[in-house]
Structure formats: structure tokens, C-alpha cells
Design a protein around this motif. Structure first.
Motif, mmCIF file in Angstrom:
data_model
loop_
_atom_site.group_PDB
_atom_site.id
_atom_site.type_symbol
_atom_site.label_atom_id
_atom_site.label_comp_id
_atom_site.label_asym_id
_atom_site.label_seq_id
_atom_site.Cartn_x
_atom_site.Cartn_y
_atom_site.Cartn_z
ATOM 1 N N PRO A 72 -68.054 30.260 -6.044
ATOM 2 C CA PRO A 72 -67.031 30.418 -5.007
ATOM 3 C C PRO A 72 -65.661 30.522 -5.656
ATOM 4 N N SER A 73 -64.766 31.253 -5.023
ATOM 5 C CA SER A 73 -63.427 31.432 -5.596
ATOM 6 C C SER A 73 -62.375 30.947 -4.606
ATOM 7 N N CYS A 74 -61.519 30.063 -5.076
ATOM 8 C CA CYS A 74 -60.525 29.435 -4.201
ATOM 9 C C CYS A 74 -59.418 30.390 -3.800
ATOM 10 N N GLY A 75 -59.119 31.364 -4.666
ATOM 11 C CA GLY A 75 -58.091 32.348 -4.362
ATOM 12 C C GLY A 75 -56.695 31.977 -4.830
ATOM 13 N N HIS A 76 -56.486 30.741 -5.343
ATOM 14 C CA HIS A 76 -55.129 30.357 -5.717
ATOM 15 C C HIS A 76 -54.988 29.728 -7.104
ATOM 16 N N CYS A 77 -56.096 29.415 -7.804
ATOM 17 C CA CYS A 77 -55.973 28.890 -9.167
ATOM 18 C C CYS A 77 -55.532 30.027 -10.094
ATOM 19 N N GLN A 78 -55.234 29.686 -11.345
ATOM 20 C CA GLN A 78 -54.722 30.716 -12.250
ATOM 21 C C GLN A 78 -55.682 31.886 -12.439
ATOM 22 N N CYS A 91 -58.047 32.994 -10.449
ATOM 23 C CA CYS A 91 -58.112 33.746 -9.193
ATOM 24 C C CYS A 91 -56.844 34.568 -8.991
ATOM 25 N N SER A 92 -55.690 33.989 -9.282
ATOM 26 C CA SER A 92 -54.426 34.705 -9.087
ATOM 27 C C SER A 92 -54.272 35.858 -10.064
ATOM 28 N N GLN A 93 -55.044 35.824 -11.160
ATOM 29 C CA GLN A 93 -55.021 36.922 -12.132
ATOM 30 C C GLN A 93 -56.113 37.943 -11.868
ATOM 31 N N GLY A 94 -56.787 37.821 -10.728
ATOM 32 C CA GLY A 94 -57.838 38.765 -10.374
ATOM 33 C C GLY A 94 -59.160 38.510 -11.066
ATOM 34 N N ARG A 95 -59.414 37.249 -11.476
ATOM 35 C CA ARG A 95 -60.660 36.910 -12.162
ATOM 36 C C ARG A 95 -61.374 35.773 -11.426
ATOM 37 N N PRO A 96 -61.815 36.024 -10.188
ATOM 38 C CA PRO A 96 -62.426 34.960 -9.386
ATOM 39 C C PRO A 96 -63.709 34.392 -9.971
ATOM 40 N N ALA A 97 -64.375 35.128 -10.856
ATOM 41 C CA ALA A 97 -65.585 34.598 -11.490
ATOM 42 C C ALA A 97 -65.285 33.381 -12.353
ATOM 43 N N LEU A 98 -64.016 33.207 -12.713
ATOM 44 C CA LEU A 98 -63.611 32.075 -13.553
ATOM 45 C C LEU A 98 -62.870 31.013 -12.745
ATOM 46 N N CYS A 99 -63.035 31.026 -11.433
ATOM 47 C CA CYS A 99 -62.326 30.076 -10.568
ATOM 48 C C CYS A 99 -62.513 28.645 -11.065
ATOM 49 N N GLU A 100 -61.414 27.947 -11.276
ATOM 50 C CA GLU A 100 -61.482 26.591 -11.831
ATOM 51 C C GLU A 100 -62.010 25.568 -10.822
ATOM 52 N N SER A 128 -69.659 27.188 1.519
ATOM 53 C CA SER A 128 -68.253 27.542 1.679
ATOM 54 C C SER A 128 -68.137 29.000 2.121
ATOM 55 N N ARG A 129 -67.143 29.262 2.947
ATOM 56 C CA ARG A 129 -66.871 30.670 3.302
ATOM 57 C C ARG A 129 -66.633 31.485 2.044
ATOM 58 N N ARG A 130 -66.120 30.859 0.997
ATOM 59 C CA ARG A 130 -65.808 31.552 -0.253
ATOM 60 C C ARG A 130 -67.042 31.880 -1.073
ATOM 61 N N SER A 131 -68.214 31.456 -0.591
ATOM 62 C CA SER A 131 -69.474 31.757 -1.276
ATOM 63 C C SER A 131 -70.215 32.911 -0.618
ATOM 64 N N THR A 146 -68.010 39.637 -14.608
ATOM 65 C CA THR A 146 -66.555 39.731 -14.447
ATOM 66 C C THR A 146 -66.221 40.250 -13.044
ATOM 67 N N CYS A 147 -66.913 39.727 -12.056
ATOM 68 C CA CYS A 147 -66.902 40.346 -10.733
ATOM 69 C C CYS A 147 -65.730 39.901 -9.869
ATOM 70 N N VAL A 148 -65.422 40.747 -8.921
ATOM 71 C CA VAL A 148 -64.641 40.398 -7.731
ATOM 72 C C VAL A 148 -65.615 40.615 -6.579
ATOM 73 N N PRO A 149 -66.279 39.573 -6.109
ATOM 74 C CA PRO A 149 -67.415 39.758 -5.198
ATOM 75 C C PRO A 149 -67.117 40.594 -3.961
ATOM 76 N N VAL A 150 -65.965 40.363 -3.313
ATOM 77 C CA VAL A 150 -65.681 41.112 -2.088
ATOM 78 C C VAL A 150 -65.461 42.600 -2.363
ATOM 79 N N ARG A 151 -65.147 42.934 -3.594
ATOM 80 C CA ARG A 151 -65.029 44.339 -3.989
ATOM 81 C C ARG A 151 -66.349 44.890 -4.476
ATOM 82 N N ASP A 152 -67.034 44.114 -5.336
ATOM 83 C CA ASP A 152 -68.177 44.654 -6.052
ATOM 84 C C ASP A 152 -69.461 44.707 -5.234
#
Length: 376
Positions: free
Chosen positions: A97-103, A105-114, A155-158, A321-327
Motif C-alpha cells: 500500500p502507498s500512503c501518498g505523502h512519504c518521501q 511516494c512524493s517522488q513517484g515511487r509508491p512501491a517504496l512507501c515507508e 486499506s483503500r491504498r491496497s 518499480t510500479c505505480v499501481p494505479v497507472r500500471d
């Protein structure tokens, strides 16, 4: 509500699992979704080596745990704060899941969401909640999904919403095998038309990478594995060459088939030895990409002179290295167009009660992707 789920109570059971039965099919209590959470009726869930690594203990997780992370299903109820999903929507689960606001996620790398990584490590949802119980006992979530169950709260983010014309058993594979394999090719490596590719390890992820390389227009795609059946499937899917990994000259064969080494070599076997071989199959100036997950103490011996003097690159790839909602939607469009025949990766469908035997078959390499079918 009461649901039926596959629960792992301790890791490291001896094989065969059909006898030791590490996964218990239990009736457990599932809470209603809280804020930013969604209740999903699971339609299908794929058996993956990432599940197997928890069962055998090579990737420790908090116990007990309801496992499973590659799935698709139908929304039953959306919790407070969820206004973009409604009952009846079809969804694919994403295990990070990607929170959308950690570093990251903010750099466009939600697969690495902290926060996502922390929640997964604790066996919680991204919201911090645990919605599974058996009496007073807490049952942990596996990668925010716990998909080997007839229902799950996540989570909705999943979740990624998908079109309803995609068979849900096929859609399940997009949540892990396709995101990871195709993503490693098009996102991590950015393979271009005319370049050469080798893929080491032909499970669901590796064969998805073969499909991704072909869709990207790679001129040569060489598949490497121990299994003659998987090598034949790779050839049937369009691989231009196949190599038996047991052959003493396997590295030389790959280099010959790719004109002196591949531009990109992908390793999905989860073995340090396989990754070392993949590095040796890579051309001067080429890139070796690994998405395999070996035991935590595995190390890669790299010849530093070759790394420098040959300008090599070694890259890791997590969830492609995905952006799930895009990929997920764009890979599904390629599937619909016939360019990603993901359905051909399915080895069969099994009931939940046969899941231990299914993991034996996954471990021995006799299947690519088995899917637990909750649709009957």
C-alpha cells in the motif's frame, strides 16, 4: 462477520506440506472496514513464492497470520472516507500500500512507501488496524491483503479498480506476477525495441517478464530455467531462445544467443548463484536486474573491476518499480489487446482446502501459477 481463511500459526514446517499442513483452514472473525478501508469478497488468489518464503520461514513475519497477497475480488462495503469505490466494483489487490505523502511516494515511487513497508512488517493494514481475530487472539494480515480467504478488509491504498470484463481469476495475477515481472522490464530497466533480454527463473514473475520483454519489442528474449516444461512454455509464449540452467555452458549459451551477452538480464529465481550467473550473462555496458528474494543472509560476489571497466549496472526491482494505479490498468489493456497473454501463466485452479498441496507443487516447480478459486 465470520470468514474462512488459510492461517499460518508457525513457520518452518517440514515438507511435504500436504502432510505437515502448515496452513490451517479456519473460521475467523473479520471486523467491518474502518475509515479508509474496504471489505472485499475474494474471487481468486494466486500462490506465489513470496507466500512460500513466509511458510518456510526465510522471510519471517509475525504469527499467527492469514496469508495470501495476489488476488482480485468484488467490493462489498466501503468504509468512511472511501468515496471512489462502491459495492460491486471489481478490484485487484496490491501488496504494497502507498500512503501518498512519504518521501518515496512524493517522488513517484509508491512501491517504496515507508509507512507501507512498516505496516507490512508488523502484519497490520496501512491504517494501523488489525481486522482479523479468533476469539481474543489477533490474526495478523499478510502484506495488507490476507487473500487466501473468502473475504478481506484492506486499506483503500491496497486496491486498484479494474474493468468488469476481465475474468477475476486472470485479474488476480496482475497484483503480483504481472506488476513485478512486466514492471521490471518496462519500469526498472526501460527495455527499448531492438534490445536483447535474458530472463533467469521462469515462475509466474519470470514468465510475465518474458511477455513484457516481447511486448516492449525486444529483438531477442532468452529464457533460462531448470524445468523443461517451463522452457517449452516460454518458447510457446514467444521466447527466441531457451537454455537449460543445468547445462555447464549455460552462460556461454545465453551470451551466444544474445550476440555476446544481453543488454538486460533479469533474475527471478531468488538465488545468489542465479544472480551471479545473470551478471555473467550480461554484456559490457549492460544491466542486471534482480527481483528475486533469496534468504536475508544471501550476498552477491561481484567482480568490481568488471563493474567499473565494463560500466555495468546492477539494479533491484521491487514490485516492478510500479505505480499501481497507472500500471495495472495499462497492463490489463495490453492483455485485452492480446499482447500480454497472462491467462497462459495459470497452471490450474484449486479449492482453498487444497492449498498445502498447492504449495508443494509450487515448490517443486511443477506449476507456474495455481489460483485458489473462490467462485466455485
Amino acid at each position: 462477520m465470520k470468514i474462512k481463511a488459510a492461517v499460518l500459526r508457525s513457520m518452518g514446517a517440514p515438507m511435504p506440506y500436504a502432510q505437515s499442513q502448515p496452513l490451517h483452514i479456519e473460521e475467523v472473525e473479520l471486523d467491518r472496514p474502518g475509515r479508509d478501508e474496504v471489505l472485499v469478497k475474494i474471487a481468486a488468489a494466486g500462490l506465489c513464492h513470496s507466500d512460500l518464503s513466509v511458510i518456510n520461514g526465510s522471510r519471517p513475519r509475525p504469527m499467527p497470520m492469514a496469508i495470501g497477497h495476489e488476488a482480485a475480488g468484488v467490493v462489498v462495503e466501503a468504509g468512511d472516507g472511501v468515496d471512489d469505490l462502491k459495492p460491486g466494483d471489481h478490484v485487484v489487490m496490491v501488496f504494497m500500500p502507498s500512503c501518498g505523502h512519504c518521501q518515496p511516494c512524493s517522488q513517484g515511487r509508491p512501491a517504496l512507501c515507508e509507512p507501507g513497508a512498516v505496516a507490512n512488517g508488523k502484519g497490520e493494514l496501512l491504517t494501523g488496524a488489525i481486522r482479523l481475530h479468533e476469539g481474543e487472539e489477533t490474526i495478523h494480515h499478510h502484506l495488507g491483503c490476507s487473500a487466501f480467504a473468502d473475504h478481506a478488509v484492506v486499506s483503500r491504498r491496497s486496491l486498484v479498480r479494474i474493468d468488469k470484463d476481465v475474468p477475476l481469476d486472470v485479474a488476480a495475477l496482475f497484483g503480483c506476477a504481472v506488476l513485478t515481472g512486466v514492471g521490471a522490464v518496462v519500469n526498472t530497466a526501460r527495455v527499448q525495441a531492438g534490445e536483447t533480454v535474458a530472463v533467469v527463473g521462469l515462475g509466474g514473475v519470470g514468465l510475465a517478464a518474458v511477455l513484457g520483454a516481447l511486448a516492449a519489442g525486444a529483438a531477442r528474449v532468452v529464457a533460462v530455467d531448470l524445468s523443461p516444461e517451463k522452457l517449452q512454455l516460454a518458447r510457446d509464449l514467444g521466447a527466441t531462445g531457451v537454455v537449460d540452467a543445468r547445462a555447464p555452458d549455460a552462460i556461454e549459451q545465453v551470451r551466444a544467443l544474445t550476440g555476446g551477452g544481453a543488454d538486460f538480464v533479469f533474475e527471478f529465481a531468488g538465488s545468489a548463484r542465479a544472480l551471479e550467473n545473470a551478471y555473467r550473462m550480461t554484456k559490457r555496458g549492460g544491466t542486471t536486474v534482480t527481483a528475486g528474494l533469496p534468504p536475508p543472509d544471501a550476498v552477491l560476489p561481484v567482480n568490481i573491476v568488471s563493474l567499473v571497466a565494463e560500466e555495468r549496472t546492477v539494479k533491484g526491482s521491487y514490485i516492478g518499480t510500479c505505480v499501481p494505479v497507472r500500471d495495472v490498468p495499462r497492463y490489463i489493456e495490453l492483455y485485452k489487446a492480446g499482447r500480454l497473454p497472462v491467462d497462459r501463466l495459470m497452471s490450474g485452479r484449486i479449492p482453498l482446502e487444497d492449498i498445502n498441496d498447492g504449495f508443494d507443487r509450487l515448490h517443486d516447480g511443477s506449476v507456474v501459477r495455481l489460483v485458489v478459486d473462490f467462485q466455485g
